[in-house]
Design a protein around this motif. Structure first.
Motif, PDB file in Angstrom:
ATOM      1  N   TYR A 160     -12.902 -23.938 -35.366  1.00  0.00           N
ATOM      2  CA  TYR A 160     -12.720 -24.015 -36.518  1.00  0.00           C
ATOM      3  C   TYR A 160     -11.438 -25.453 -37.138  1.00  0.00           C
ATOM      4  CZ  TYR A 160     -12.701 -22.307 -41.635  1.00  0.00           C
ATOM      5  OH  TYR A 160     -11.976 -22.711 -43.048  1.00  0.00           O
TER       6      TYR A 160
ATOM      7  N   ASP B   9      -5.374 -15.879 -35.029  1.00  0.00           N
ATOM      8  CA  ASP B   9      -6.199 -14.174 -35.059  1.00  0.00           C
ATOM      9  C   ASP B   9      -7.352 -13.522 -35.657  1.00  0.00           C
ATOM     10  OD1 ASP B   9      -4.413 -14.374 -32.807  1.00  0.00           O
ATOM     11  OD2 ASP B   9      -3.016 -13.152 -33.358  1.00  0.00           O
ATOM     12  N   ALA B  10      -6.872 -14.083 -37.356  1.00  0.00           N
ATOM     13  CA  ALA B  10      -7.800 -13.522 -37.977  1.00  0.00           C
ATOM     14  C   ALA B  10      -9.600 -14.558 -37.532  1.00  0.00           C
ATOM     15  CB  ALA B  10      -7.721 -13.414 -39.587  1.00  0.00           C
ATOM     16  N   LEU B  11      -9.161 -15.691 -37.732  1.00  0.00           N
ATOM     17  CA  LEU B  11     -10.383 -16.437 -37.158  1.00  0.00           C
ATOM     18  C   LEU B  11     -10.649 -15.655 -36.329  1.00  0.00           C
ATOM     19  CD1 LEU B  11      -9.403 -19.601 -37.599  1.00  0.00           C
ATOM     20  CD2 LEU B  11     -10.770 -19.024 -39.201  1.00  0.00           C
ATOM     21  N   SER B  12      -9.843 -15.240 -34.632  1.00  0.00           N
ATOM     22  CA  SER B  12     -11.132 -14.929 -33.501  1.00  0.00           C
ATOM     23  C   SER B  12     -11.607 -13.815 -34.420  1.00  0.00           C
ATOM     24  CB  SER B  12      -9.787 -15.048 -32.710  1.00  0.00           C
ATOM     25  OG  SER B  12      -8.919 -15.761 -32.300  1.00  0.00           O
ATOM     26  N   THR B  13     -10.708 -13.154 -34.997  1.00  0.00           N
ATOM     27  CA  THR B  13     -11.916 -11.119 -34.739  1.00  0.00           C
ATOM     28  C   THR B  13     -12.802 -11.797 -35.934  1.00  0.00           C
ATOM     29  OG1 THR B  13     -10.656 -11.390 -36.738  1.00  0.00           O
ATOM     30  CG2 THR B  13      -9.234 -10.492 -35.034  1.00  0.00           C
ATOM     31  N   MET B  14     -12.943 -12.511 -36.178  1.00  0.00           N
ATOM     32  CA  MET B  14     -14.600 -12.577 -37.167  1.00  0.00           C
ATOM     33  C   MET B  14     -15.450 -13.719 -36.523  1.00  0.00           C
ATOM     34  SD  MET B  14     -12.700 -12.910 -41.349  1.00  0.00           S
ATOM     35  CE  MET B  14     -11.612 -14.617 -41.296  1.00  0.00           C
ATOM     36  N   ALA B  15     -15.122 -13.379 -35.831  1.00  0.00           N
ATOM     37  CA  ALA B  15     -16.076 -14.269 -34.719  1.00  0.00           C
ATOM     38  C   ALA B  15     -16.010 -15.965 -34.284  1.00  0.00           C
ATOM     39  CB  ALA B  15     -17.331 -13.645 -34.640  1.00  0.00           C
ATOM     40  N   ALA B  16     -15.429 -16.709 -35.519  1.00  0.00           N
ATOM     41  CA  ALA B  16     -14.777 -17.865 -35.502  1.00  0.00           C
ATOM     42  C   ALA B  16     -14.392 -18.667 -34.807  1.00  0.00           C
ATOM     43  CB  ALA B  16     -14.958 -18.320 -37.413  1.00  0.00           C
ATOM     44  N   ASN B  17     -13.927 -19.488 -33.437  1.00  0.00           N
ATOM     45  CA  ASN B  17     -13.217 -19.786 -32.658  1.00  0.00           C
ATOM     46  C   ASN B  17     -12.445 -20.690 -33.513  1.00  0.00           C
ATOM     47  OD1 ASN B  17     -12.595 -22.284 -30.845  1.00  0.00           O
ATOM     48  ND2 ASN B  17     -13.746 -20.884 -29.622  1.00  0.00           N
TER      49      ASN B  17
ATOM     50  N   TRP C 180     -15.783 -28.411 -27.452  1.00  0.00           N
ATOM     51  CA  TRP C 180     -16.302 -27.160 -29.015  1.00  0.00           C
ATOM     52  C   TRP C 180     -16.482 -28.728 -29.430  1.00  0.00           C
ATOM     53  CZ3 TRP C 180     -17.786 -22.722 -29.629  1.00  0.00           C
ATOM     54  CH2 TRP C 180     -16.591 -21.439 -28.449  1.00  0.00           C
TER      55      TRP C 180
ATOM     56  N   THR D 147       1.006 -16.077 -39.493  1.00  0.00           N
ATOM     57  CA  THR D 147       0.957 -15.165 -40.403  1.00  0.00           C
ATOM     58  C   THR D 147      -0.620 -14.248 -39.747  1.00  0.00           C
ATOM     59  OG1 THR D 147      -0.165 -16.500 -41.555  1.00  0.00           O
ATOM     60  CG2 THR D 147       2.009 -16.557 -42.119  1.00  0.00           C
ATOM     61  N   GLU D 148      -0.504 -15.169 -38.278  1.00  0.00           N
ATOM     62  CA  GLU D 148      -2.041 -14.023 -37.865  1.00  0.00           C
ATOM     63  C   GLU D 148      -2.918 -14.477 -38.739  1.00  0.00           C
ATOM     64  OE1 GLU D 148      -1.048 -10.094 -38.316  1.00  0.00           O
ATOM     65  OE2 GLU D 148      -0.615 -10.411 -35.991  1.00  0.00           O
ATOM     66  N   GLN D 149      -3.202 -15.479 -39.365  1.00  0.00           N
ATOM     67  CA  GLN D 149      -4.328 -15.933 -39.626  1.00  0.00           C
ATOM     68  C   GLN D 149      -5.263 -16.938 -38.642  1.00  0.00           C
ATOM     69  OE1 GLN D 149      -3.922 -18.472 -43.201  1.00  0.00           O
ATOM     70  NE2 GLN D 149      -2.008 -18.051 -43.320  1.00  0.00           N
TER      71      GLN D 149
END
Lengths: 252, 255
Positions: free
Chosen positions: B140, B128-136, B31, B124-126
């Motif tokens: 990141y 997961d949130a990154l993944s859902t916003m298409a940020a690997n 990456w 706190t799922e942050q």
């Protein structure tokens, strides 16, 4: 109605010995809001995580706008995810970033807008969820309800086609919960999004759903409009929506 | 034979974990080769890992150099070779103590902080949130930390070497009355560039270990606040062990 937005086909998922999904079938049509209800630990969140590709099924398929998620490579999956916005249960705001940076996160990652433009766009999205003057605060300084609103503003920042809501009203007082429900309805009206929500809050489910699906023992037990669900003769559904501890659903 | 079985299970688990860490390292390298790199994040991590570690690294280095001078002086005095204290301090600091002590301290400070931060983001799922916003999340979160570790450990080690040698000089000359000219000559005569480079190469490897292990532990956190605590402790323990183990092999190969 055209092709369905999201299709779950015979989905299986286990964690160790815990068989959470055992053949889930569900279709979500374009433009509708589907609410999946079910008890705590029934696997509702697991379904949501499959829809956005955070989890991979042991067996079965997840098809989003005609694309089978399991066949997509990383980049194609990221491309598809740009169609999604997700509101997490506890908002999952990045606590090292200010509110406007949270809302504008995708804009910074995926567009060439400068900081001033991003902040402007973030302020606009925040006003859509009824928040003003909080853009320079840190997430830790916000109440639970405000965090969810910021989370929603972040979810709609890239104008998604699909919005996923993970227990949108859990942990909020009834008035704040209703305000969030109103926002979800408004998002649907203004942005014409397809929605999938999971909740065990029946008031919320009746209010925001076009259709409701009940998950129990790893399977979808019933799907129907709020009225159909409310008056369902299925004993499992009936017990859940009336909130009774007596019936086929075991509480232990 | 219960304990033998336990030993076997523990060993297998350890090796498996080291394998996972190595896989994560390879992925992170992959990456890090994909532009764009978030320079803002890299600088922030360099400050976190490097700049903020300076005081504690320097204090450790100066005390180590001073103690080293004091101890070796006692020994060398017995056969009238006090001036060799300079050589011992310089070689020990550059080849061994500079990189290893710096790494252990950074593992306890910055490594623990990385594991705790990423662990909290996980529960706190942050992430997961990154993944859902298409940020690997690897790109990141881990790439900047790995680059910061790789760069800052050698730099901290240079500081540590210098301050350790200065501390030794101070004790030898001011306290133990070793002739300063002879001391310095003994330091420079026997210290070769390869000693310093070898030490810095070690520090580079240790930087990789600290960042990768801590990020691995943070990423694989489960179970709320308790899990974050476990991840933090685990990160410090595993990186310290790997630092010490790899130190032996690096020493054997490099020098």
């Amino acid at each position: 109605m055209g092709e369905p937005m999201i299709q779950l086909i015979d989905l299986y998922k286990s964690f160790g010995d815990n068989r959470v999904l055992q053949g889930v079938n569900l279709t979500i049509e374009r433009g509708e809001t589907m609410v999946i209800i079910g008890g705590s630990g029934s696997g509702k969140s697991v379904i949501l995580k499959h829809i956005i590709g955070l989890m991979k099924p042991d067996r079965g398929k997840v098809i989003v706008v005609g694309q089978d998620l399991s066949t997509l490579r990383e980049r194609a999956l990221d491309e598809l995810r740009k169609k999604f916005g997700m509101l997490f249960q506890y908002a999952a705001l990045f606590d090292s970033l200010m509110v406007w940076e949270n809302v504008g996160f995708s804009l910074r990652q995926q567009t060439h807008l400068n900081d001033r433009e991003i902040k402007q766009a973030a302020i606009e999205k925040l006003s859509m969820v009824g928040l003003r003057g909080v853009e320079d605060r840190m997430p830790a300084d916000l109440s639970g309800g405000m965090k969810k609103r910021v989370g929603l503003a972040r979810a709609i920042a890239m104008e998604p086609e699909i919005l996923l809501y993970d227990e949108p009203t859990t942990g909020l007082d009834p008035i704040m919960a209703d305000a969030i429900n109103e926002l979800i309805l408004e998002m649907k009206r203004r942005l014409q999004v397809t929605g999938a929500a999971i909740t065990h809050d029946m008031t919320s489910a009746y209010k925001i759903a076009d259709r409701i699906a009940m998950l129990y023992q790893g399977k979808i037990q019933a799907v129907g409009t709020p009225d159909e669900i409310k008056n369902s003769s299925n004993p499992i559904v009936h017990q859940f929506v009336t909130g009774s501890s007596i019936g086929p659903i075991k509480t232990v | 034979m219960k304990w033998l079985e336990l030993l076997g299970v523990r060993t297998t688990k350890f090796i498996e974990e080291v394998g996972q860490v190595f896989l994560l390292f390879l992925q992170t390298i992959k990456w890090s080769l994909r532009p764009p790199l978030g320079f803002r994040n890299i600088l922030k991590q360099m400050e976190e890992v490097g700049v903020r570690s300076i005081p504690v690294v320097l204090i450790t280095a100066v005390s180590t150099g001073m103690v080293l001078a004091l101890q070796s002086h006692t020994g060398f005095k017995r056969f009238n070779a006090e001036s060799l204290v300079g050589t011992v301090v310089a070689l020990s600091m550059t080849r061994e103590l500079g990189p290893v002590l710096t790494a252990l301290i950074v593992a306890g400070r910055a490594g623990a902080a990385m594991a705790a931060e990423l662990g909290t983001m996980r529960v706190t799922e942050q992430i997961d949130a990154l993944s859902t916003m298409a940020a690997n999340p690897i790109k990141y979160l881990i790439v900047p930390r790995l680059l910061a570790g790789m760069l800052m450990l050698p730099i901290l080690t240079i500081f540590s070497d210098a301050i350790g040698i200065a501390g030794g000089y101070f004790v030898a000359v001011q306290v133990l009355n070793v002739n300063p000219v002879v001391y310095l000559r003994r330091t420079t005569d026997f210290l070769e560039y390869d000693d310093i480079y070898g030490g810095l190469l070690k520090a580079f490897v240790f930087g990789i270990i600290i960042a990768t292990v801590s990020c691995y532990k943070g990423f694989n956190t489960e179970g709320g606040a308790e899990g974050v605590g476990k991840a933090t402790t685990g990160a410090v323990v595993l990186s310290s062990m790997l630092i010490l183990i790899s130190d032996y092999f690096l020493t054997a190969i490099l020098f």
